[in-house]
Write a protein that holds these residues in place. Structure first.
Motif, PDB file in Angstrom:
ATOM      1  N   PRO A   7       0.948  -1.084  -0.315  1.00 57.14           N
ATOM      2  CA  PRO A   7      -0.130  -0.213  -0.183  1.00 57.14           C
ATOM      3  C   PRO A   7       0.428   1.024  -0.017  1.00 57.14           C
ATOM      4  CG  PRO A   7       0.130  -0.979   1.773  1.00 57.14           C
ATOM      5  CD  PRO A   7       0.521  -2.314   1.226  1.00 57.14           C
ATOM      6  N   ARG A   8       0.701   2.227  -0.557  1.00 59.96           N
ATOM      7  CA  ARG A   8       1.075   3.689  -0.598  1.00 59.96           C
ATOM      8  C   ARG A   8       0.727   4.450   0.403  1.00 59.96           C
ATOM      9  NH1 ARG A   8      -0.477   7.342  -5.283  1.00 59.96           N
ATOM     10  NH2 ARG A   8       0.143   5.511  -6.786  1.00 59.96           N
ATOM     11  N   GLU A   9       2.427   4.640   1.077  1.00 53.14           N
ATOM     12  CA  GLU A   9       2.458   5.348   2.077  1.00 53.14           C
ATOM     13  C   GLU A   9       2.394   6.831   2.127  1.00 53.14           C
ATOM     14  OE1 GLU A   9       6.359   5.010   3.513  1.00 53.14           O
ATOM     15  OE2 GLU A   9       5.914   2.466   4.099  1.00 53.14           O
ATOM     16  N   ARG A  10       1.911   7.403   2.590  1.00 58.80           N
ATOM     17  CA  ARG A  10       1.207   8.943   2.949  1.00 58.80           C
ATOM     18  C   ARG A  10       2.551   9.514   3.866  1.00 58.80           C
ATOM     19  NH1 ARG A  10      -5.130   9.274   2.971  1.00 58.80           N
ATOM     20  NH2 ARG A  10      -6.160   7.778   0.696  1.00 58.80           N
ATOM     21  N   ARG A  11       2.371  10.382   3.525  1.00 63.24           N
ATOM     22  CA  ARG A  11       3.526  11.799   4.705  1.00 63.24           C
ATOM     23  C   ARG A  11       3.343  12.914   4.308  1.00 63.24           C
ATOM     24  NH1 ARG A  11       9.081   9.769   2.271  1.00 63.24           N
ATOM     25  NH2 ARG A  11       8.999   7.406   2.235  1.00 63.24           N
ATOM     26  N   PRO A  12       1.607  13.331   5.377  1.00 61.66           N
ATOM     27  CA  PRO A  12       1.489  14.770   5.269  1.00 61.66           C
ATOM     28  C   PRO A  12       2.486  15.458   6.374  1.00 61.66           C
ATOM     29  CG  PRO A  12       1.518  12.930   7.827  1.00 61.66           C
ATOM     30  CD  PRO A  12       1.890  11.946   6.494  1.00 61.66           C
ATOM     31  N   ALA A  13       3.820  15.415   6.524  1.00 64.26           N
ATOM     32  CA  ALA A  13       4.789  16.122   6.883  1.00 64.26           C
ATOM     33  C   ALA A  13       5.771  16.946   5.898  1.00 64.26           C
ATOM     34  CB  ALA A  13       5.587  15.071   7.910  1.00 64.26           C
ATOM     35  N   LEU A  14       5.420  15.978   4.712  1.00 60.85           N
ATOM     36  CA  LEU A  14       6.250  16.576   3.418  1.00 60.85           C
ATOM     37  C   LEU A  14       5.203  17.225   2.644  1.00 60.85           C
ATOM     38  CD1 LEU A  14       8.044  13.161   1.906  1.00 60.85           C
ATOM     39  CD2 LEU A  14       9.546  14.780   3.500  1.00 60.85           C
ATOM     40  N   ALA A  15       4.453  16.594   3.186  1.00 61.14           N
ATOM     41  CA  ALA A  15       3.428  17.631   1.968  1.00 61.14           C
ATOM     42  C   ALA A  15       3.139  19.199   2.713  1.00 61.14           C
ATOM     43  CB  ALA A  15       1.928  16.812   2.249  1.00 61.14           C
ATOM     44  N   ALA A  16       3.222  19.471   4.064  1.00 57.68           N
ATOM     45  CA  ALA A  16       2.824  20.240   4.726  1.00 57.68           C
ATOM     46  C   ALA A  16       3.639  21.042   4.867  1.00 57.68           C
ATOM     47  CB  ALA A  16       2.899  20.424   6.741  1.00 57.68           C
ATOM     48  N   LEU A  17       5.269  20.461   4.692  1.00 59.39           N
ATOM     49  CA  LEU A  17       6.552  21.505   4.129  1.00 59.39           C
ATOM     50  C   LEU A  17       6.414  21.703   2.836  1.00 59.39           C
ATOM     51  CD1 LEU A  17       9.474  22.549   4.856  1.00 59.39           C
ATOM     52  CD2 LEU A  17       9.424  20.634   4.159  1.00 59.39           C
ATOM     53  N   ALA A  18       6.130  21.337   2.097  1.00 60.72           N
ATOM     54  CA  ALA A  18       6.191  21.678   0.062  1.00 60.72           C
ATOM     55  C   ALA A  18       5.350  22.998   0.402  1.00 60.72           C
ATOM     56  CB  ALA A  18       5.637  20.440  -0.592  1.00 60.72           C
ATOM     57  N   VAL A  19       3.685  22.442   1.082  1.00 63.05           N
ATOM     58  CA  VAL A  19       3.073  23.661   0.825  1.00 63.05           C
ATOM     59  C   VAL A  19       3.677  25.018   2.134  1.00 63.05           C
ATOM     60  CG1 VAL A  19       0.894  24.910   1.879  1.00 63.05           C
ATOM     61  CG2 VAL A  19       0.695  22.263   1.070  1.00 63.05           C
ATOM     62  N   LEU A  20       4.696  25.199   2.878  1.00 63.63           N
ATOM     63  CA  LEU A  20       5.028  26.009   3.330  1.00 63.63           C
ATOM     64  C   LEU A  20       5.827  26.819   2.643  1.00 63.63           C
ATOM     65  CD1 LEU A  20       5.664  24.961   7.002  1.00 63.63           C
ATOM     66  CD2 LEU A  20       3.793  26.780   6.165  1.00 63.63           C
ATOM     67  N   LEU A  21       6.604  26.401   1.834  1.00 61.35           N
ATOM     68  CA  LEU A  21       7.705  26.116   0.597  1.00 61.35           C
ATOM     69  C   LEU A  21       7.368  27.308  -0.179  1.00 61.35           C
ATOM     70  CD1 LEU A  21      10.356  23.626   0.517  1.00 61.35           C
ATOM     71  CD2 LEU A  21      10.258  25.515   1.966  1.00 61.35           C
ATOM     72  N   ILE A  22       5.399  26.930  -0.775  1.00 64.31           N
ATOM     73  CA  ILE A  22       5.440  27.534  -2.279  1.00 64.31           C
ATOM     74  C   ILE A  22       5.056  28.775  -1.209  1.00 64.31           C
ATOM     75  CG2 ILE A  22       3.344  27.758  -3.075  1.00 64.31           C
ATOM     76  CD1 ILE A  22       3.362  24.709  -3.554  1.00 64.31           C
ATOM     77  N   LEU A  23       4.046  28.960   0.171  1.00 63.72           N
ATOM     78  CA  LEU A  23       3.576  30.183   0.918  1.00 63.72           C
ATOM     79  C   LEU A  23       4.663  30.623   0.837  1.00 63.72           C
ATOM     80  CD1 LEU A  23       1.205  28.540   3.295  1.00 63.72           C
ATOM     81  CD2 LEU A  23       0.367  29.518   0.559  1.00 63.72           C
ATOM     82  N   GLY A  24       5.455  30.656   0.993  1.00 62.96           N
ATOM     83  CA  GLY A  24       7.121  31.738   1.409  1.00 62.96           C
ATOM     84  C   GLY A  24       7.336  32.120   0.601  1.00 62.96           C
ATOM     85  N   GLY A  25       7.564  31.447  -0.829  1.00 63.51           N
ATOM     86  CA  GLY A  25       8.327  31.866  -2.105  1.00 63.51           C
ATOM     87  C   GLY A  25       7.518  32.807  -2.434  1.00 63.51           C
ATOM     88  N   ALA A  26       6.080  32.913  -2.374  1.00 65.02           N
ATOM     89  CA  ALA A  26       4.814  33.823  -2.598  1.00 65.02           C
ATOM     90  C   ALA A  26       4.998  35.220  -1.753  1.00 65.02           C
ATOM     91  CB  ALA A  26       3.632  32.866  -2.738  1.00 65.02           C
ATOM     92  N   LEU A  27       5.146  34.967  -0.857  1.00 63.48           N
ATOM     93  CA  LEU A  27       5.482  35.859   0.089  1.00 63.48           C
ATOM     94  C   LEU A  27       6.305  36.582  -0.345  1.00 63.48           C
ATOM     95  CD1 LEU A  27       4.255  37.318   2.552  1.00 63.48           C
ATOM     96  CD2 LEU A  27       5.174  36.043   4.523  1.00 63.48           C
ATOM     97  N   ALA A  28       7.735  36.029   0.150  1.00 61.05           N
ATOM     98  CA  ALA A  28       8.795  36.845  -0.239  1.00 61.05           C
ATOM     99  C   ALA A  28       8.854  37.946  -2.040  1.00 61.05           C
ATOM    100  CB  ALA A  28       9.878  36.326  -0.715  1.00 61.05           C
ATOM    101  N   THR A  29       7.866  37.238  -3.035  1.00 59.02           N
ATOM    102  CA  THR A  29       8.483  38.200  -4.804  1.00 59.02           C
ATOM    103  C   THR A  29       7.493  38.606  -4.656  1.00 59.02           C
ATOM    104  OG1 THR A  29       8.287  35.305  -5.493  1.00 59.02           O
ATOM    105  CG2 THR A  29       7.325  37.195  -6.439  1.00 59.02           C
ATOM    106  N   THR A  30       6.506  38.896  -3.312  1.00 54.84           N
ATOM    107  CA  THR A  30       5.060  39.960  -3.029  1.00 54.84           C
ATOM    108  C   THR A  30       5.951  41.219  -2.515  1.00 54.84           C
ATOM    109  OG1 THR A  30       3.519  38.076  -2.552  1.00 54.84           O
ATOM    110  CG2 THR A  30       3.454  40.558  -2.496  1.00 54.84           C
ATOM    111  N   LEU A  31       7.035  40.368  -1.606  1.00 54.10           N
ATOM    112  CA  LEU A  31       7.705  41.682  -0.653  1.00 54.10           C
ATOM    113  C   LEU A  31       8.379  42.722  -1.664  1.00 54.10           C
ATOM    114  CD1 LEU A  31       8.271  39.930   2.772  1.00 54.10           C
ATOM    115  CD2 LEU A  31       6.099  41.742   2.339  1.00 54.10           C
ATOM    116  N   LEU A  32       8.689  41.522  -2.119  1.00 48.12           N
ATOM    117  CA  LEU A  32      10.115  42.271  -3.690  1.00 48.12           C
ATOM    118  C   LEU A  32       9.565  43.010  -4.176  1.00 48.12           C
ATOM    119  CD1 LEU A  32      12.328  39.482  -3.888  1.00 48.12           C
ATOM    120  CD2 LEU A  32      12.965  41.477  -2.776  1.00 48.12           C
ATOM    121  N   VAL A  33       8.102  43.469  -5.309  1.00 49.58           N
ATOM    122  CA  VAL A  33       7.277  43.279  -5.841  1.00 49.58           C
ATOM    123  C   VAL A  33       7.165  45.168  -5.263  1.00 49.58           C
ATOM    124  CG1 VAL A  33       5.212  44.107  -7.680  1.00 49.58           C
ATOM    125  CG2 VAL A  33       6.523  41.449  -7.223  1.00 49.58           C
TER     126      VAL A  33
END
Length: 234
Positions: A33-59
Protein backbone atom coordinates in the motif's frame (compact mmCIF):
# COMPACT_ATOMS: atom_id res chain seq x y z
CA UNK A 1 -20.50 -48.00 -24.18
CA UNK A 2 -21.15 -44.84 -26.13
CA UNK A 3 -23.23 -43.40 -23.31
CA UNK A 4 -20.42 -43.84 -20.72
CA UNK A 5 -17.77 -42.45 -23.05
CA UNK A 6 -19.94 -39.47 -23.72
CA UNK A 7 -20.45 -38.97 -20.01
CA UNK A 8 -16.72 -39.27 -19.43
CA UNK A 9 -15.98 -36.80 -22.14
CA UNK A 10 -18.59 -34.38 -20.79
CA UNK A 11 -16.99 -34.65 -17.35
CA UNK A 12 -13.54 -33.84 -18.65
CA UNK A 13 -14.93 -30.97 -20.60
CA UNK A 14 -16.58 -29.55 -17.47
CA UNK A 15 -13.33 -29.81 -15.49
CA UNK A 16 -11.30 -28.14 -18.24
CA UNK A 17 -13.68 -25.20 -18.36
CA UNK A 18 -13.05 -24.13 -14.69
CA UNK A 19 -11.27 -20.76 -14.45
CA UNK A 20 -7.84 -20.59 -12.89
CA UNK A 21 -4.51 -18.61 -12.96
CA UNK A 22 -1.63 -19.92 -14.92
CA UNK A 23 1.53 -18.57 -16.53
CA UNK A 24 3.22 -15.21 -15.63
CA UNK A 25 0.04 -13.74 -14.18
CA UNK A 26 0.16 -16.23 -11.33
CA UNK A 27 3.71 -15.15 -10.37
CA UNK A 28 3.09 -11.35 -9.77
CA UNK A 29 4.31 -9.98 -6.41
CA UNK A 30 1.81 -8.30 -4.12
CA UNK A 31 1.86 -4.45 -4.34
CA UNK A 32 2.44 -2.74 -0.94
CA UNK A 33 0.00 0.00 0.00
CA UNK A 34 1.18 3.58 -0.80
CA UNK A 35 2.57 5.39 2.27
CA UNK A 36 1.22 8.85 2.95
CA UNK A 37 3.63 11.50 4.34
CA UNK A 38 1.62 14.46 5.63
CA UNK A 39 4.74 16.19 7.02
CA UNK A 40 6.37 16.44 3.59
CA UNK A 41 3.16 17.68 2.06
CA UNK A 42 2.86 20.39 4.71
CA UNK A 43 6.50 21.43 4.17
CA UNK A 44 5.92 21.75 0.45
CA UNK A 45 2.90 23.96 1.06
CA UNK A 46 4.92 26.18 3.42
CA UNK A 47 7.72 26.55 0.87
CA UNK A 48 5.27 27.56 -1.82
CA UNK A 49 3.60 30.11 0.44
CA UNK A 50 6.98 31.48 1.58
CA UNK A 51 8.19 31.92 -1.98
CA UNK A 52 5.00 33.70 -2.94
CA UNK A 53 5.30 36.03 0.06
CA UNK A 54 8.96 36.85 -0.71
CA UNK A 55 8.09 37.62 -4.31
CA UNK A 56 5.27 39.91 -3.21
CA UNK A 57 7.58 41.81 -0.84
CA UNK A 58 10.22 42.29 -3.55
CA UNK A 59 7.64 43.63 -5.95
CA UNK A 60 6.27 46.01 -3.32
CA UNK A 61 9.75 47.21 -2.36
CA UNK A 62 10.78 47.75 -5.97
CA UNK A 63 7.68 49.89 -6.38
CA UNK A 64 8.87 52.31 -3.65
CA UNK A 65 10.89 54.70 -5.79
CA UNK A 66 11.91 58.32 -5.33
CA UNK A 67 13.06 61.07 -7.65
CA UNK A 68 16.67 62.10 -7.00
CA UNK A 69 19.14 64.56 -8.50
CA UNK A 70 21.79 63.25 -10.91
CA UNK A 71 24.63 65.29 -12.38
CA UNK A 72 24.44 65.43 -16.18
CA UNK A 73 27.54 67.52 -16.94
CA UNK A 74 30.84 68.06 -15.17
CA UNK A 75 31.02 70.80 -12.52
CA UNK A 76 34.42 71.78 -11.13
CA UNK A 77 35.08 72.11 -7.42
CA UNK A 78 34.21 75.59 -6.22
CA UNK A 79 31.89 76.31 -9.15
CA UNK A 80 28.26 77.14 -8.76
CA UNK A 81 26.07 74.23 -9.86
CA UNK A 82 24.04 75.31 -12.92
CA UNK A 83 20.46 74.20 -13.36
CA UNK A 84 21.40 72.68 -16.71
CA UNK A 85 23.74 70.23 -14.93
CA UNK A 86 20.89 68.63 -12.98
CA UNK A 87 18.81 65.71 -14.14
CA UNK A 88 16.00 63.72 -12.59
CA UNK A 89 16.42 60.00 -12.01
CA UNK A 90 14.11 57.43 -10.41
CA UNK A 91 15.85 55.21 -7.85
CA UNK A 92 14.70 52.60 -5.34
CA UNK A 93 14.15 53.99 -1.86
CA UNK A 94 16.91 51.98 -0.14
CA UNK A 95 17.84 54.64 2.40
CA UNK A 96 21.09 55.72 0.72
CA UNK A 97 21.89 59.44 1.15
CA UNK A 98 20.84 61.52 -1.84
CA UNK A 99 19.43 64.91 -2.77
CA UNK A 100 15.78 64.69 -3.79
CA UNK A 101 14.60 66.19 -7.03
CA UNK A 102 12.14 68.44 -5.22
CA UNK A 103 15.19 70.31 -3.87
CA UNK A 104 16.70 70.87 -7.32
CA UNK A 105 15.89 74.59 -7.30
CA UNK A 106 17.92 74.99 -4.11
CA UNK A 107 20.77 72.91 -5.54
CA UNK A 108 21.16 75.39 -8.38
CA UNK A 109 22.09 77.99 -5.75
CA UNK A 110 24.81 75.81 -4.19
CA UNK A 111 28.46 75.18 -5.05
CA UNK A 112 30.35 71.99 -5.80
CA UNK A 113 32.55 70.98 -2.88
CA UNK A 114 34.27 68.40 -5.08
CA UNK A 115 34.43 67.85 -8.83
CA UNK A 116 31.05 66.50 -9.94
CA UNK A 117 31.12 64.04 -12.84
CA UNK A 118 28.24 63.17 -15.18
CA UNK A 119 26.16 60.26 -13.96
CA UNK A 120 26.89 60.98 -10.28
CA UNK A 121 23.99 60.66 -7.83
CA UNK A 122 24.21 63.90 -5.84
CA UNK A 123 24.58 63.76 -2.05
CA UNK A 124 24.74 66.58 0.49
CA UNK A 125 28.44 65.99 1.20
CA UNK A 126 29.25 66.91 -2.42
CA UNK A 127 27.90 70.45 -2.17
CA UNK A 128 28.47 73.62 -0.18
CA UNK A 129 25.82 76.25 0.38
CA UNK A 130 28.33 79.09 0.35
CA UNK A 131 30.96 79.93 -2.23
CA UNK A 132 33.31 81.01 0.54
CA UNK A 133 33.75 77.39 1.62
CA UNK A 134 35.04 76.05 -1.68
CA UNK A 135 37.13 77.00 -4.63
CA UNK A 136 40.65 78.40 -4.83
CA UNK A 137 42.38 78.90 -1.52
CA UNK A 138 40.47 76.10 0.25
CA UNK A 139 41.50 72.50 1.01
CA UNK A 140 39.93 69.44 2.63
CA UNK A 141 41.93 67.84 5.45
CA UNK A 142 41.05 64.52 7.10
CA UNK A 143 41.54 64.29 10.86
CA UNK A 144 41.69 60.95 12.70
CA UNK A 145 40.60 62.13 16.13
CA UNK A 146 40.39 60.38 19.50
CA UNK A 147 37.77 60.69 22.26
CA UNK A 148 38.08 64.10 23.87
CA UNK A 149 39.35 65.71 20.67
CA UNK A 150 35.90 65.91 19.08
CA UNK A 151 33.03 67.97 20.55
CA UNK A 152 29.78 66.13 21.12
CA UNK A 153 26.93 66.40 18.63
CA UNK A 154 29.16 67.55 15.82
CA UNK A 155 27.40 67.74 12.45
CA UNK A 156 28.30 68.38 8.84
CA UNK A 157 28.32 72.12 8.18
CA UNK A 158 29.34 73.10 11.73
CA UNK A 159 32.12 75.67 12.11
CA UNK A 160 35.01 74.66 14.37
CA UNK A 161 38.40 75.89 15.48
CA UNK A 162 41.30 73.54 14.78
CA UNK A 163 43.66 73.53 17.74
CA UNK A 164 47.18 72.14 18.07
CA UNK A 165 47.27 70.54 21.53
CA UNK A 166 50.61 68.72 21.37
CA UNK A 167 51.37 65.05 21.96
CA UNK A 168 50.23 63.43 25.19
CA UNK A 169 53.81 62.45 26.17
CA UNK A 170 55.16 65.99 25.82
CA UNK A 171 55.03 68.79 28.32
CA UNK A 172 54.10 72.32 27.35
CA UNK A 173 57.68 73.46 27.83
CA UNK A 174 58.90 70.82 25.36
CA UNK A 175 56.72 71.91 22.48
CA UNK A 176 58.26 73.89 19.68
CA UNK A 177 55.36 76.36 19.73
CA UNK A 178 55.39 76.72 23.52
CA UNK A 179 51.80 75.52 24.04
CA UNK A 180 48.40 75.25 22.43
CA UNK A 181 47.62 77.40 19.42
CA UNK A 182 44.85 77.90 16.89
CA UNK A 183 45.64 76.54 13.44
CA UNK A 184 42.29 77.45 11.86
CA UNK A 185 39.90 79.96 13.39
CA UNK A 186 36.82 78.95 11.37
CA UNK A 187 37.02 75.60 9.62
CA UNK A 188 33.82 74.05 8.30
CA UNK A 189 33.07 70.37 8.84
CA UNK A 190 32.78 68.69 5.44
CA UNK A 191 32.09 65.11 6.53
CA UNK A 192 32.11 63.16 9.76
CA UNK A 193 32.13 59.52 10.87
CA UNK A 194 29.35 58.00 12.95
CA UNK A 195 31.46 57.80 16.11
CA UNK A 196 32.50 61.43 15.83
CA UNK A 197 28.90 62.62 16.08
CA UNK A 198 28.78 61.59 19.73
CA UNK A 199 32.24 62.77 20.68
CA UNK A 200 33.93 59.41 20.09
CA UNK A 201 36.96 58.63 17.97
CA UNK A 202 36.59 58.81 14.23
CA UNK A 203 37.46 60.56 11.00
CA UNK A 204 36.38 64.17 10.55
CA UNK A 205 37.11 66.08 7.34
CA UNK A 206 37.31 69.87 7.61
CA UNK A 207 37.59 72.57 4.96
CA UNK A 208 40.42 75.01 5.75
CA UNK A 209 42.60 77.58 4.03
CA UNK A 210 45.30 76.03 1.88
CA UNK A 211 47.95 77.95 3.85
CA UNK A 212 46.99 76.13 7.07
CA UNK A 213 46.37 72.70 5.54
CA UNK A 214 49.99 71.35 5.65
CA UNK A 215 50.48 72.12 9.34
CA UNK A 216 47.07 70.71 10.28
CA UNK A 217 47.77 67.51 8.35
CA UNK A 218 51.18 67.15 9.98
CA UNK A 219 49.89 67.58 13.54
CA UNK A 220 46.86 65.38 12.83
CA UNK A 221 49.13 62.48 11.83
CA UNK A 222 50.65 62.62 15.32
CA UNK A 223 47.33 62.88 17.15
CA UNK A 224 47.98 66.49 18.19
CA UNK A 225 44.78 68.06 16.88
CA UNK A 226 41.52 68.90 18.66
CA UNK A 227 38.36 70.63 17.48
CA UNK A 228 36.36 73.32 19.26
CA UNK A 229 32.80 73.83 18.06
CA UNK A 230 31.62 77.41 17.54
CA UNK A 231 27.86 77.41 18.25
CA UNK A 232 25.80 79.87 16.27
CA UNK A 233 28.44 80.40 13.59
CA UNK A 234 27.33 79.28 10.14
Amino acid sequence: MRISEKASQDGRGAVSERPGLSGPASRKLPVPPRERRPALAALAVLLILGGALATTLLVMRSGERVSAVMITQQVGAGQRIPRSALGEVEIADTGIPRVLWRDSESVSQWYAAVTLLPGTLLTESMVAKSGDDVGPGKALVGLALKPGQVPTRLNVGDVVQVIHVGAADKGADQRADGGQRVLATAARVHSIGTAGRTGGSGLVTVRVDTSAAPAIAQYASGGEIALIKLPGVR
